[in-house]
Motif scaffolding. Structure first.
Motif, PDB file in Angstrom:
ATOM      1  N   UNK A 196       0.846  -1.192   0.000  1.00 40.27           N
ATOM      2  CA  UNK A 196       0.000   0.000   0.000  1.00 40.27           C
ATOM      3  C   UNK A 196       0.884   1.246   0.000  1.00 40.27           C
ATOM      4  N   UNK A 197       0.268   2.344  -0.344  1.00 40.48           N
ATOM      5  CA  UNK A 197       0.989   3.605  -0.345  1.00 40.48           C
ATOM      6  C   UNK A 197       1.406   4.032   1.051  1.00 40.48           C
ATOM      7  N   UNK A 198       0.563   3.726   2.034  1.00 42.01           N
ATOM      8  CA  UNK A 198       0.889   4.089   3.415  1.00 42.01           C
ATOM      9  C   UNK A 198       2.138   3.354   3.889  1.00 42.01           C
ATOM     10  N   UNK A 199       2.225   2.070   3.589  1.00 39.31           N
ATOM     11  CA  UNK A 199       3.426   1.306   3.976  1.00 39.31           C
ATOM     12  C   UNK A 199       4.673   1.858   3.297  1.00 39.31           C
ATOM     13  N   UNK A 200       4.531   2.221   2.041  1.00 37.41           N
ATOM     14  CA  UNK A 200       5.679   2.781   1.314  1.00 37.41           C
ATOM     15  C   UNK A 200       6.133   4.079   1.963  1.00 37.41           C
ATOM     16  N   UNK A 201       5.181   4.968   2.279  1.00 35.73           N
ATOM     17  CA  UNK A 201       5.525   6.239   2.923  1.00 35.73           C
ATOM     18  C   UNK A 201       6.165   6.014   4.283  1.00 35.73           C
ATOM     19  N   UNK A 202       5.631   5.087   5.063  1.00 34.78           N
ATOM     20  CA  UNK A 202       6.180   4.845   6.396  1.00 34.78           C
ATOM     21  C   UNK A 202       7.591   4.267   6.331  1.00 34.78           C
ATOM     22  N   UNK A 203       7.800   3.253   5.511  1.00 38.43           N
ATOM     23  CA  UNK A 203       9.118   2.640   5.411  1.00 38.43           C
ATOM     24  C   UNK A 203      10.142   3.595   4.805  1.00 38.43           C
ATOM     25  N   UNK A 204       9.776   4.242   3.729  1.00 36.26           N
ATOM     26  CA  UNK A 204      10.720   5.151   3.092  1.00 36.26           C
ATOM     27  C   UNK A 204      10.970   6.395   3.948  1.00 36.26           C
ATOM     28  N   UNK A 205       9.970   6.825   4.686  1.00 35.18           N
ATOM     29  CA  UNK A 205      10.176   7.930   5.627  1.00 35.18           C
ATOM     30  C   UNK A 205      11.139   7.538   6.732  1.00 35.18           C
ATOM     31  N   UNK A 206      10.997   6.312   7.237  1.00 37.68           N
ATOM     32  CA  UNK A 206      11.912   5.829   8.277  1.00 37.68           C
ATOM     33  C   UNK A 206      13.329   5.704   7.731  1.00 37.68           C
ATOM     34  N   UNK A 207      13.465   5.204   6.515  1.00 37.34           N
ATOM     35  CA  UNK A 207      14.789   5.089   5.906  1.00 37.34           C
ATOM     36  C   UNK A 207      15.392   6.477   5.686  1.00 37.34           C
ATOM     37  N   UNK A 208      14.570   7.439   5.331  1.00 34.82           N
ATOM     38  CA  UNK A 208      15.058   8.809   5.160  1.00 34.82           C
ATOM     39  C   UNK A 208      15.587   9.368   6.468  1.00 34.82           C
ATOM     40  N   UNK A 209      14.867   9.150   7.544  1.00 36.63           N
ATOM     41  CA  UNK A 209      15.307   9.640   8.850  1.00 36.63           C
ATOM     42  C   UNK A 209      16.615   8.971   9.262  1.00 36.63           C
ATOM     43  N   UNK A 210      16.716   7.671   9.032  1.00 36.48           N
ATOM     44  CA  UNK A 210      17.943   6.943   9.403  1.00 36.48           C
ATOM     45  C   UNK A 210      19.137   7.431   8.585  1.00 36.48           C
ATOM     46  N   UNK A 211      18.959   7.622   7.278  1.00 37.34           N
ATOM     47  CA  UNK A 211      20.082   8.073   6.458  1.00 37.34           C
ATOM     48  C   UNK A 211      20.487   9.503   6.809  1.00 37.34           C
ATOM     49  N   UNK A 212      19.521  10.354   7.129  1.00 31.01           N
ATOM     50  CA  UNK A 212      19.874  11.705   7.564  1.00 31.01           C
ATOM     51  C   UNK A 212      20.597  11.679   8.903  1.00 31.01           C
ATOM     52  N   UNK A 213      20.200  10.780   9.789  1.00 35.42           N
ATOM     53  CA  UNK A 213      20.897  10.643  11.068  1.00 35.42           C
ATOM     54  C   UNK A 213      22.327  10.154  10.853  1.00 35.42           C
ATOM     55  N   UNK A 214      22.512   9.192   9.957  1.00 37.94           N
ATOM     56  CA  UNK A 214      23.859   8.715   9.643  1.00 37.94           C
ATOM     57  C   UNK A 214      24.704   9.831   9.027  1.00 37.94           C
TER      58      UNK A 214
END
Length: 75
Positions: free
Chosen positions: A52-70
């Motif tokens: 679903x689109x919601x799962x995509x937004x949640x997972x990709x948003x989490x990956x974005x936060x992790x990569x910005x933190x790194x």
């Protein structure tokens, strides 16, 4: 795909920061420029594998936060 663009930019920045300092700055910049579309296209393609689109937004948003933190930790 805003999240994919954020991931691509953060990983490109990490690549530049973690590259050996002896390498030429122009080469690092060019490598980073060429790295962004490759990663962005990969993330864009993976986005269609979610149910679903919601799962995509949640997972990709989490990956974005992790990569910005790194990226921030890599300073």
């Amino acid at each position: 795909m805003i999240c994919g663009f954020i991931v691509a930019l953060a990983l490109s920045g990490l690549l530049v920061r973690l590259a050996p300092s002896a390498s030429v700055d122009a080469a690092k910049a060019e490598t980073a420029m060429l790295f962004v579309p490759l990663v962005w296209t990969g993330v864009f393609s993976v986005a269609y594998l979610f149910r679903s689109g919601l799962r995509a937004w949640l997972w990709l948003g989490a990956v974005s936060v992790v990569t910005l933190a790194l990226f921030e930790i890599g300073k």
